[in-house]
Scaffold this active site. Structure first.
Site, PDB file in Angstrom:
ATOM      1  N   SER A 135      43.047  36.697  43.275  1.00  0.00           N
ATOM      2  CA  SER A 135      42.735  36.840  44.696  1.00  0.00           C
ATOM      3  C   SER A 135      43.936  37.373  45.471  1.00  0.00           C
ATOM      4  O   SER A 135      45.081  37.073  45.143  1.00  0.00           O
ATOM      5  CB  SER A 135      42.347  35.461  45.254  1.00  0.00           C
ATOM      6  OG  SER A 135      42.415  35.462  46.665  1.00  0.00           O
ATOM      7  N   TYR A 158      41.151  41.814  49.893  1.00  0.00           N
ATOM      8  CA  TYR A 158      40.571  41.639  51.223  1.00  0.00           C
ATOM      9  C   TYR A 158      41.079  42.793  52.073  1.00  0.00           C
ATOM     10  O   TYR A 158      42.119  43.390  51.786  1.00  0.00           O
ATOM     11  CB  TYR A 158      41.045  40.317  51.841  1.00  0.00           C
ATOM     12  CG  TYR A 158      40.269  39.102  51.395  1.00  0.00           C
ATOM     13  CD1 TYR A 158      38.879  39.061  51.486  1.00  0.00           C
ATOM     14  CD2 TYR A 158      40.931  37.974  50.912  1.00  0.00           C
ATOM     15  CE1 TYR A 158      38.180  37.933  51.101  1.00  0.00           C
ATOM     16  CE2 TYR A 158      40.229  36.841  50.525  1.00  0.00           C
ATOM     17  CZ  TYR A 158      38.854  36.827  50.627  1.00  0.00           C
ATOM     18  OH  TYR A 158      38.150  35.717  50.246  1.00  0.00           O
ATOM     19  N   THR A 184      36.175  42.584  48.271  1.00  0.00           N
ATOM     20  CA  THR A 184      35.267  41.565  48.814  1.00  0.00           C
ATOM     21  C   THR A 184      34.832  41.984  50.213  1.00  0.00           C
ATOM     22  O   THR A 184      35.671  42.224  51.089  1.00  0.00           O
ATOM     23  CB  THR A 184      35.965  40.191  48.847  1.00  0.00           C
ATOM     24  OG1 THR A 184      36.258  39.817  47.501  1.00  0.00           O
ATOM     25  CG2 THR A 184      35.080  39.128  49.484  1.00  0.00           C
ATOM     26  N   LYS A 280      32.270  42.918  45.842  1.00  0.00           N
ATOM     27  CA  LYS A 280      31.798  41.530  45.775  1.00  0.00           C
ATOM     28  C   LYS A 280      31.277  41.059  47.124  1.00  0.00           C
ATOM     29  O   LYS A 280      31.902  41.316  48.158  1.00  0.00           O
ATOM     30  CB  LYS A 280      32.969  40.628  45.345  1.00  0.00           C
ATOM     31  CG  LYS A 280      32.682  39.128  45.387  1.00  0.00           C
ATOM     32  CD  LYS A 280      33.820  38.350  44.745  1.00  0.00           C
ATOM     33  CE  LYS A 280      33.571  36.859  44.748  1.00  0.00           C
ATOM     34  NZ  LYS A 280      33.881  36.222  46.028  1.00  0.00           N
ATOM     35  N   HIS A 304      29.760  34.069  48.265  1.00  0.00           N
ATOM     36  CA  HIS A 304      31.083  33.467  48.416  1.00  0.00           C
ATOM     37  C   HIS A 304      31.022  31.937  48.217  1.00  0.00           C
ATOM     38  O   HIS A 304      31.703  31.177  48.896  1.00  0.00           O
ATOM     39  CB  HIS A 304      31.650  33.797  49.803  1.00  0.00           C
ATOM     40  CG  HIS A 304      33.133  34.030  49.837  1.00  0.00           C
ATOM     41  ND1 HIS A 304      33.687  35.280  49.940  1.00  0.00           N
ATOM     42  CD2 HIS A 304      34.186  33.172  49.792  1.00  0.00           C
ATOM     43  CE1 HIS A 304      35.011  35.181  49.973  1.00  0.00           C
ATOM     44  NE2 HIS A 304      35.345  33.910  49.874  1.00  0.00           N
TER      45      HIS A 304
END
Ligand SMILES: Cc1cc2nc3c(=O)[nH]c(=O)nc-3n(C[C@H](O)[C@H](O)[C@H](O)COP(=O)(O)O)c2cc1C
Length: 406
Positions: A135, A158, A184, A280, A304
């Site tokens: 992440s 992100y 994402t 995603k 999520h």
């Protein structure tokens, strides 16, 4: 032979990485028999505020419950007399070999659960022969994971309002050999996670009478923090220079997301990233079809883990129309509520290439670092093998829609 504990025993050698596991902790996780056991162990070890941050979801947690309910509703019509002494769980995910139809998804901030839990989970995934996703908000850097974990590495991005921050991170992932980029798209803003509000987790971190009691009742966790220091969101450490702790950065980071990110932005990322790209957080067939048309390699059908829009459709329920819409043009993965090996059979039967894990390996890591994450994967592998035998399928390619009860 008990394949479960035999295999796990080989997976608990003390880590020569920054994710330490004592022999006692490694032995303790061998007394767990399912993901729920690992969750219970994590709950016992962690302060409530930390456990709730991992375990909780948005608002009334309806979507969190729907994810699990969707898996529970699907039933298998098992085939008999097919000769199932030898089972092959290997498959292809995103065009490359994986020992299981399972990948580990991105989870931010998990160093709060165990020192350098990210490294432990990544190493466990590499040992299990499955892809691991780091992440943006991980407590280990892109470089550390590349150095200490190995295996198939994907990087989850992100989108920051300061776009250069995202492009810098993506460039680092490329430089360090990450195989795929996962963008994402379901976090234009943060979800409303009320457990965090109540526990003072999502606001500037401060000790309140309730907090102090919470932390005082978890001395082993406190000792780990004293020994290894407060975890850092290593990829974004410079993000909020005035913040003194990771909790402060975590609580303020929502203001850095770009809520204006749209199809043009995604197309530009697709053109710039030379490797495989996954998107995603997709729940609609029309969005998935559009992603296929712009050359995205895979969608992760996901809400999520119920942490964003409460009321969103369950991942597994959204899967069939998406599989239909992209008709073999791209890989389809699904996540949300995967807690049993048989869940992978159900998802593959409904057209997914693989399932992705969130909390399953996270609970394992919180229960016992790398050994706990390895235990979670071993439990799921063992359950998958047994469920394939009991369903009468010898390989992943034999799993199709005809295996499901109508
Ligand atoms: C504590 C926690 C942190 C997460 N952090 C991220 C993240 O940084 N990026 C992301 O795309 N998804 C993140 N997710 C979502 C997971 O990747 C995944 O979609 C979700 O956990 C799947 O549901 P499950 O945990 O019920 O299996 C996070 C989930 C949890 C529980």
């Amino acid at each position: 032979m008990n394949t479960l504990s035999d295999a796990a025993a080989t997976a608990v050698e003390p880590a020569t990485s920054s994710c330490p596991v004592s022999r006692r902790a490694a032995a303790r996780v061998l007394r767990t028999w399912n993901i729920a056991d690992l969750r219970a162990m994590a709950k016992k070890r962690l302060p409530r505020a930390v456990f709730d941050f991992f375990d909780g979801a948005a608002e009334d947690e309806l979507t969190l419950a729907a994810n699990r309910a969707a898996f529970e509703r699907v039933r298998i019509a098992p085939k008999m007399l097919t000769g199932v002494a030898r089972i092959d769980t290997s498959t292809t995910i995103l065009g490359a070999h994986s020992k299981l139809p399972i990948a580990v998804g991105p989870t931010g901030g998990i160093g709060f659960g165990w020192p350098f839990a990210d490294v432990g989970v990544a190493r466990a995934a590499a040992a299990a022969g499955i892809p691991y996703t780091l992440s943006t908000m991980a407590t280990a850097s892109i470089e550390r994971i590349a150095r200490e974990a190995g295996g198939r590495l994907w990087f989850q991005a992100y989108i920051f309002r300061e776009r250069k921050m995202t492009t810098d991170l993506v460039e680092r992932a490329r430089e360090f050999g990450y195989e795929a980029l996962m963008v994402t798209v379901d976090v234009p803003v943060g979800g409303k996670r009320e457990r965090d509000f109540r526990n003072d987790f999502a606001i500037r971190f401060q000790f309140t009478p309730r907090n102090i009691l919470d932390f005082a009742t978890r001395p082993l966790w406190v000792l780990d923090i004293l020994r290894h220091g407060m975890p850092l969101l290593e990829n974004v450490a410079g993000l909020a220079p005035e913040a003194k702790s990771t909790a402060e950065i975590a609580s303020s980071v929502g203001q850095f997301w770009d809520a204006d990110f749209d199809w043009d932005g995604l197309k530009a990322m697709r053109e710039r990233w030379p490797g495989k790209m996954l998107v995603k957080g997709v729940l609609r067939a029309d969005d998935a079809a559009r992603l296929a048309a712009i050359g995205v390699d895979a969608v992760v059908v996901s809400n999520h883990g119920g942490r964003q829009l409460d009321g969103a459709v369950a991942g597994l329920d959204a899967l069939p129309p998406i599989v239909d819409a992209v008709k073999g043009r791209m890989s389809v993965l699904v996540d949300g509520g995967v807690r049993r090996g048989v869940d992978a059979i159900k998802a593959v039967a409904l057209g997914a290439e693989a399932v992705m894990l969130g909390r399953a390996t996270l609970y394992g890591a919180c229960a016992g670092g790398e050994a706990g994450a390895a235990r979670a994967l071993d439990i799921l592998r063992d359950e998958l093998v047994r469920a394939m035998q009991l369903s009468g399928v010898r390989s992943i390619s034999e799993i199709g829609p005809d295996l499901l009860a109508r």
